[in-house]
Design an enzyme around this catalytic site. Structure first.
Site, PDB file in Angstrom:
ATOM      1  N   GLY A 132      35.133  34.285  49.590  1.00  0.00           N
ATOM      2  CA  GLY A 132      34.670  34.045  48.356  1.00  0.00           C
ATOM      3  C   GLY A 132      34.327  32.691  48.287  1.00  0.00           C
ATOM      4  N   VAL A 133      34.837  31.833  47.200  1.00  0.00           N
ATOM      5  CA  VAL A 133      34.065  30.551  47.201  1.00  0.00           C
ATOM      6  C   VAL A 133      34.591  29.651  48.198  1.00  0.00           C
ATOM      7  CG1 VAL A 133      35.953  29.611  45.677  1.00  0.00           C
ATOM      8  CG2 VAL A 133      33.765  28.888  45.278  1.00  0.00           C
ATOM      9  N   ASP A 134      35.539  29.784  48.821  1.00  0.00           N
ATOM     10  CA  ASP A 134      36.228  29.042  50.163  1.00  0.00           C
ATOM     11  C   ASP A 134      35.010  29.178  51.077  1.00  0.00           C
ATOM     12  OD1 ASP A 134      37.661  27.630  51.823  1.00  0.00           O
ATOM     13  OD2 ASP A 134      39.280  28.936  51.910  1.00  0.00           O
TER      14      ASP A 134
ATOM     15  N   ASP B  98      26.276  29.047  41.297  1.00  0.00           N
ATOM     16  CA  ASP B  98      27.025  28.947  42.639  1.00  0.00           C
ATOM     17  C   ASP B  98      27.620  27.290  42.690  1.00  0.00           C
ATOM     18  OD1 ASP B  98      27.601  28.187  45.377  1.00  0.00           O
ATOM     19  OD2 ASP B  98      25.729  29.109  46.149  1.00  0.00           O
ATOM     20  N   ILE B  99      28.783  27.366  43.031  1.00  0.00           N
ATOM     21  CA  ILE B  99      29.400  25.864  42.873  1.00  0.00           C
ATOM     22  C   ILE B  99      28.949  25.093  44.054  1.00  0.00           C
ATOM     23  CG2 ILE B  99      31.670  26.326  44.311  1.00  0.00           C
ATOM     24  CD1 ILE B  99      32.919  24.973  42.206  1.00  0.00           C
TER      25      ILE B  99
ATOM     26  N   ASN C 234      43.118  28.831  50.552  1.00  0.00           N
ATOM     27  CA  ASN C 234      44.640  29.468  51.018  1.00  0.00           C
ATOM     28  C   ASN C 234      45.191  28.257  51.541  1.00  0.00           C
ATOM     29  OD1 ASN C 234      44.068  29.605  53.967  1.00  0.00           O
ATOM     30  ND2 ASN C 234      42.432  30.897  53.385  1.00  0.00           N
TER      31      ASN C 234
ATOM     32  N   THR D 241      41.031  34.040  40.232  1.00  0.00           N
ATOM     33  CA  THR D 241      40.527  35.207  39.724  1.00  0.00           C
ATOM     34  C   THR D 241      39.783  36.099  40.754  1.00  0.00           C
ATOM     35  OG1 THR D 241      38.711  34.099  38.842  1.00  0.00           O
ATOM     36  CG2 THR D 241      40.695  34.192  37.609  1.00  0.00           C
TER      37      THR D 241
HETATM   38  N1  AR6 Z   1      30.504  29.717  43.569  1.00  0.00           N
HETATM   39  C1  AR6 Z   1      31.234  29.738  42.147  1.00  0.00           C
HETATM   40  N2  AR6 Z   1      32.190  30.796  42.206  1.00  0.00           N
HETATM   41  C2  AR6 Z   1      32.187  31.530  43.304  1.00  0.00           C
HETATM   42  C3  AR6 Z   1      31.439  31.486  44.245  1.00  0.00           C
HETATM   43  C4  AR6 Z   1      30.421  30.525  44.293  1.00  0.00           C
HETATM   44  N3  AR6 Z   1      29.715  30.419  45.487  1.00  0.00           N
HETATM   45  N4  AR6 Z   1      31.844  32.681  45.065  1.00  0.00           N
HETATM   46  C5  AR6 Z   1      32.859  33.258  44.681  1.00  0.00           C
HETATM   47  N5  AR6 Z   1      33.099  32.702  43.442  1.00  0.00           N
HETATM   48  P1  AR6 Z   1      38.036  33.737  45.143  1.00  0.00           P
HETATM   49  P2  AR6 Z   1      40.816  33.143  44.863  1.00  0.00           P
HETATM   50  C6  AR6 Z   1      34.026  33.019  42.220  1.00  0.00           C
HETATM   51  O1  AR6 Z   1      38.282  34.935  45.863  1.00  0.00           O
HETATM   52  O2  AR6 Z   1      41.076  34.349  44.100  1.00  0.00           O
HETATM   53  C7  AR6 Z   1      39.718  33.144  49.878  1.00  0.00           C
HETATM   54  O3  AR6 Z   1      39.373  33.860  50.828  1.00  0.00           O
HETATM   55  C8  AR6 Z   1      34.478  34.391  42.331  1.00  0.00           C
HETATM   56  O4  AR6 Z   1      33.702  35.564  41.910  1.00  0.00           O
HETATM   57  O5  AR6 Z   1      36.853  32.766  45.976  1.00  0.00           O
HETATM   58  O6  AR6 Z   1      41.514  31.836  44.186  1.00  0.00           O
HETATM   59  C9  AR6 Z   1      40.485  31.832  50.221  1.00  0.00           C
HETATM   60  O7  AR6 Z   1      40.373  31.472  51.353  1.00  0.00           O
HETATM   61  C10 AR6 Z   1      35.958  34.394  41.524  1.00  0.00           C
HETATM   62  O8  AR6 Z   1      35.374  34.100  40.232  1.00  0.00           O
HETATM   63  O9  AR6 Z   1      39.242  32.799  45.104  1.00  0.00           O
HETATM   64  C11 AR6 Z   1      41.918  32.569  49.695  1.00  0.00           C
HETATM   65  O10 AR6 Z   1      42.364  33.353  50.605  1.00  0.00           O
HETATM   66  C12 AR6 Z   1      36.371  32.831  42.023  1.00  0.00           C
HETATM   67  O11 AR6 Z   1      35.287  32.224  42.439  1.00  0.00           O
HETATM   68  C13 AR6 Z   1      41.480  33.518  48.642  1.00  0.00           C
HETATM   69  O12 AR6 Z   1      40.025  33.767  48.878  1.00  0.00           O
HETATM   70  C14 AR6 Z   1      37.569  33.140  42.870  1.00  0.00           C
HETATM   71  O13 AR6 Z   1      37.583  33.912  43.713  1.00  0.00           O
HETATM   72  C15 AR6 Z   1      41.608  32.493  47.217  1.00  0.00           C
HETATM   73  O14 AR6 Z   1      41.565  33.763  46.047  1.00  0.00           O
END
Ligand code: AR6
Length: 168
Positions: free
Chosen positions: A32-34, A10-11, A24, A118
């Site tokens: 997600g990570v955001d 977890d980052i 975004n 991704t």
């Molecule tokens: N720690 C590390 N990696 C993570 C975590 C975490 N806690 N949570 C998710 N991931 P995404 P995007 C991974 O969807 O594709 C948001 O709503 C996840 O499994 O977070 O760039 C933003 O506001 C994947 O491998 O980001 C934008 O609207 C990676 O992080 C949109 O999503 C990226 O997945 C951005 O989409």
């Protein structure tokens, strides 16, 4: 000499100088990570993000980390995957390059990246990870203050991909 490594985790738990957020263009949070970063950092992060006025795809902005172990959050906006012929590779490259430039400007010695674009944005992991590793190597080839770059993978499958690229 910069060290590149990958871990599964977890980052928001990473004890590094800066973590990168896959945000975004509004910079006002999301899933997600955001979402995880905003939850862990607390509401002060959103207050600071509101004052930034958004961010274009491929660009990056820096804030404080508030309740996170990391002192800084670098917010970057990855491209939405639409087949790969709409400039996605170059936009993703700029995310990593611009995040690192901001990191250097702020004296960051250790930085953790998620796998930008991704998740919700649908970028194929193999292609995205190859761009991530190549761009980091390229940007930090010359002398840099950055000592550690950690690619934090959420899934075991992503970790396999990054390990293959990093040779370990
Ligand atoms: N720690 C590390 N990696 C993570 C975590 C975490 N806690 N949570 C998710 N991931 P995404 P995007 C991974 O969807 O594709 C948001 O709503 C996840 O499994 O977070 O760039 C933003 O506001 C994947 O491998 O980001 C934008 O609207 C990676 O992080 C949109 O999503 C990226 O997945 C951005 O989409």
């Amino acid at each position: 000499m910069v060290r590149l490594e990958t871990v599964q985790g977890d980052i928001t738990r990473q004890a590094v100088d800066a973590i990168v957020n896959a945000a975004n263009t509004t910079l006002l949070g999301g899933g997600g990570v955001d979402g995880a970063i905003h939850r862990a950092a607390g509401p002060e992060l959103l207050d600071e993000c509101r004052r930034l006025g958004g961010c274009l795809t491929g660009e990056a902005r820096i804030t404080r980390g508030y309740r996170l172990p990391a002192a800084h959050v670098i917010h970057t906006v990855g491209p939405v995957w639409s087949g790969g012929t709409h400039g996605e590779p170059e936009l993703l490259r700029r995310c990593y390059a611009n995040s690192l430039r901001l990191a250097v400007q702020h004296g960051v010695r250790s930085i953790a990246f998620p796998s930008i674009s991704t998740g919700a944005y649908g970028y194929p992991i193999e292609q995205a990870a190859a761009i991530a590793v190549a761009t980091v190597r390229d940007e930090l080839r010359n002398d840099s203050t950055v000592e550690l770059v950690r690619f934090v993978c959420f899934s075991a499958g992503d970790l396999v991909v990054y390990r293959g690229l990093l040779g370990g």
